[in-house]
Motif scaffolding. Structure first.
Motif, PDB file in Angstrom:
ATOM      1  N   GLY A  96      -2.373  10.872  -3.305  1.00  0.00           N
ATOM      2  CA  GLY A  96      -1.584  10.314  -2.128  1.00  0.00           C
ATOM      3  C   GLY A  96      -3.006   9.821  -1.247  1.00  0.00           C
ATOM      4  O   GLY A  96      -3.183   8.917  -0.983  1.00  0.00           O
ATOM      5  N   PHE A  97      -3.304  10.907  -0.818  1.00  0.00           N
ATOM      6  CA  PHE A  97      -4.631  11.481   0.219  1.00  0.00           C
ATOM      7  C   PHE A  97      -5.856  10.738   0.029  1.00  0.00           C
ATOM      8  O   PHE A  97      -5.853   9.934   0.946  1.00  0.00           O
ATOM      9  CB  PHE A  97      -4.237  12.532   0.536  1.00  0.00           C
ATOM     10  CG  PHE A  97      -5.423  12.458   2.284  1.00  0.00           C
ATOM     11  CD1 PHE A  97      -4.335  13.262   3.439  1.00  0.00           C
ATOM     12  CD2 PHE A  97      -6.330  12.831   2.084  1.00  0.00           C
ATOM     13  CE1 PHE A  97      -5.380  12.906   4.586  1.00  0.00           C
ATOM     14  CE2 PHE A  97      -7.053  13.299   3.906  1.00  0.00           C
ATOM     15  CZ  PHE A  97      -6.524  13.067   4.878  1.00  0.00           C
ATOM     16  N   ALA A 147       0.992  10.447   2.843  1.00  0.00           N
ATOM     17  CA  ALA A 147       0.040  11.323   2.548  1.00  0.00           C
ATOM     18  C   ALA A 147      -0.948  10.022   1.957  1.00  0.00           C
ATOM     19  O   ALA A 147      -2.146   9.960   3.067  1.00  0.00           O
ATOM     20  CB  ALA A 147      -0.115  12.027   1.060  1.00  0.00           C
ATOM     21  N   GLY A 148      -0.622   9.146   1.806  1.00  0.00           N
ATOM     22  CA  GLY A 148      -1.368   7.944   1.009  1.00  0.00           C
ATOM     23  C   GLY A 148      -1.918   6.987   2.801  1.00  0.00           C
ATOM     24  O   GLY A 148      -3.164   7.021   2.976  1.00  0.00           O
ATOM     25  N   PHE A 186       0.934  -1.201   0.177  1.00  0.00           N
ATOM     26  CA  PHE A 186      -0.002  -0.395  -0.205  1.00  0.00           C
ATOM     27  C   PHE A 186       1.224   1.427  -0.558  1.00  0.00           C
ATOM     28  O   PHE A 186       1.368   2.194  -0.717  1.00  0.00           O
ATOM     29  CB  PHE A 186      -0.668   0.061   1.241  1.00  0.00           C
ATOM     30  CG  PHE A 186      -1.474   0.961   1.578  1.00  0.00           C
ATOM     31  CD1 PHE A 186      -2.605   1.658   0.391  1.00  0.00           C
ATOM     32  CD2 PHE A 186      -0.481   2.008   2.698  1.00  0.00           C
ATOM     33  CE1 PHE A 186      -3.315   3.515   1.730  1.00  0.00           C
ATOM     34  CE2 PHE A 186      -1.373   3.574   2.919  1.00  0.00           C
ATOM     35  CZ  PHE A 186      -2.615   3.683   2.076  1.00  0.00           C
ATOM     36  N   TYR A 187       1.913   1.629   0.796  1.00  0.00           N
ATOM     37  CA  TYR A 187       2.819   2.703   0.787  1.00  0.00           C
ATOM     38  C   TYR A 187       3.524   2.786  -0.098  1.00  0.00           C
ATOM     39  O   TYR A 187       3.406   4.119  -0.902  1.00  0.00           O
ATOM     40  CB  TYR A 187       4.101   2.340   2.111  1.00  0.00           C
ATOM     41  CG  TYR A 187       4.835   3.151   2.240  1.00  0.00           C
ATOM     42  CD1 TYR A 187       5.382   3.785   3.520  1.00  0.00           C
ATOM     43  CD2 TYR A 187       6.081   3.418   1.724  1.00  0.00           C
ATOM     44  CE1 TYR A 187       5.281   5.678   3.643  1.00  0.00           C
ATOM     45  CE2 TYR A 187       6.771   3.654   1.689  1.00  0.00           C
ATOM     46  CZ  TYR A 187       6.556   5.461   2.570  1.00  0.00           C
ATOM     47  OH  TYR A 187       7.639   6.304   2.984  1.00  0.00           O
ATOM     48  N   ILE A 188       4.191   1.426  -1.055  1.00  0.00           N
ATOM     49  CA  ILE A 188       4.269   1.913  -2.270  1.00  0.00           C
ATOM     50  C   ILE A 188       4.040   2.568  -3.323  1.00  0.00           C
ATOM     51  O   ILE A 188       3.803   3.510  -4.526  1.00  0.00           O
ATOM     52  CB  ILE A 188       5.404   0.816  -3.075  1.00  0.00           C
ATOM     53  CG1 ILE A 188       6.421   0.619  -1.670  1.00  0.00           C
ATOM     54  CG2 ILE A 188       6.270   0.757  -4.230  1.00  0.00           C
ATOM     55  CD1 ILE A 188       7.486  -0.609  -2.076  1.00  0.00           C
ATOM     56  N   TYR A 202       3.396   5.780  -5.704  1.00  0.00           N
ATOM     57  CA  TYR A 202       3.482   5.384  -7.341  1.00  0.00           C
ATOM     58  C   TYR A 202       2.101   6.537  -8.004  1.00  0.00           C
ATOM     59  O   TYR A 202       2.202   7.751  -8.724  1.00  0.00           O
ATOM     60  CB  TYR A 202       3.501   4.063  -7.616  1.00  0.00           C
ATOM     61  CG  TYR A 202       4.630   3.844  -8.236  1.00  0.00           C
ATOM     62  CD1 TYR A 202       5.245   3.492  -9.417  1.00  0.00           C
ATOM     63  CD2 TYR A 202       5.645   3.013  -6.686  1.00  0.00           C
ATOM     64  CE1 TYR A 202       6.328   3.193 -10.130  1.00  0.00           C
ATOM     65  CE2 TYR A 202       6.338   2.198  -7.401  1.00  0.00           C
ATOM     66  CZ  TYR A 202       6.944   2.336  -8.670  1.00  0.00           C
ATOM     67  OH  TYR A 202       8.406   1.691  -9.447  1.00  0.00           O
ATOM     68  N   ALA A 203       1.627   6.092  -7.360  1.00  0.00           N
ATOM     69  CA  ALA A 203      -0.234   7.018  -7.500  1.00  0.00           C
ATOM     70  C   ALA A 203       0.138   8.416  -7.036  1.00  0.00           C
ATOM     71  O   ALA A 203      -0.008   9.395  -8.192  1.00  0.00           O
ATOM     72  CB  ALA A 203      -1.397   6.629  -6.734  1.00  0.00           C
TER      73      ALA A 203
END
Length: 258
Positions: free
Chosen positions: A235-236, A170-171, A139-141, A145-146
């Motif tokens: 990211g958020f 931010a994700g 998820f972090y990676i 990327y997104a």
């Protein structure tokens, strides 16, 4: 803007991935040329060396969307009579796709890396605890990327280098907002002489997101400050979406069978 210090949200197990990410980010930063200038001034040659380092390893929107490294990188440091041309460099074997991953562990200065690691330390442990270690790392990676590609789509012609873990973190913040909106976060209020107060996560993280959105829209004082606010916003939002999916799935597993 508030500065989070600690959250009252215990975890069930040691957040190994979160700690590992923090360590890797700090160690990588120590190998960057920029870390050497914390106590001293930079020469023109130092600036050129830092530019070359970021060109080699960091993400560049133009490269990401074309799929190919830029033909040449050329910089001129200084202004007027004190201009100093950097030697041109070209990284023919650079992988734009992998540069996004590398960029997540690069930072532009001590304040940049320490600020990011503070947020990851406070909020990452609970998301890792909720997702599981390997899913959290994915998820972090993925959020990173997104965020990077999202920024690149908004500024497709940019040759500027993108560095920092901010998009991925931010994700994490977005997921935390959805999963733990009422968790109490001890925060410092700069506008009240850094008075410490306990605030709900929805207020701390919600205000952070609004500020990033305002800057990304170009209506805040951060315009032109060299910060990829659009990446933070993307990211958020990705984190919020994933957090919502995880929350719905968890509620489905705990619903009584009739």
């Amino acid at each position: 803007m508030v500065i989070p210090v600690h959250d009252d949200n215990p975890v069930r197990r040691t957040p190994v991935i979160t700690y590992a990410l923090i360590v890797v980010n700090l160690v990588v930063f120590l190998f960057e040329p920029v870390h050497q200038y914390f106590m001293g001034s930079q020469t023109a040659a130092d600036v050129c060396r830092q530019y070359a380092f970021f060109d080699k390893w960091a993400a560049i929107p133009k490269e990401l969307l074309s799929g190919h490294p830029l033909a040449i990188h050329q910089y001129v440091v200084g202004t007027g009579a004190s201009q100093f041309p950097c030697a041109p460099d070209y990284f023919a074997h650079k992988s734009p796709v992998l540069s996004v991953l590398f960029a997540m562990f690069l930072h532009a200065g001590w304040l940049h890396v320490l600020g990011n690691m503070l947020f990851l330390y406070i909020f990452g442990n609970n998301i890792e605890d909720r997702f599981g270690r390997v899913p959290f790392l994915v998820f972090y990676i993925g959020a990173g990327y997104a965020a990077t590609y999202g920024f690149s789509l908004m500024d497709s012609g940019s040759h500027e280098t993108l560095v920092g873990a901010s998009g991925a973190i931010a994700g994490v913040l977005g997921a935390y907002l959805i999963l733990y909106p009422r968790a109490k976060v001890l925060s410092l209020l700069p506008f009240l002489f850094f008075l410490p107060v306990r605030l709900p996560a929805w207020l701390v993280l919600g205000s952070w997101f609004v500020l990033q959105y305002v800057y990304a829209a170009g209506t805040g004082v951060g315009q032109g400050a060299g910060v990829a606010y659009v990446a933070h916003v993307v990211g958020f939002i990705v984190g919020m979406f994933v957090g919502y999916v995880v929350r719905v799935a968890s509620e489905g597993r705990t619903s009584p069978v009739t």
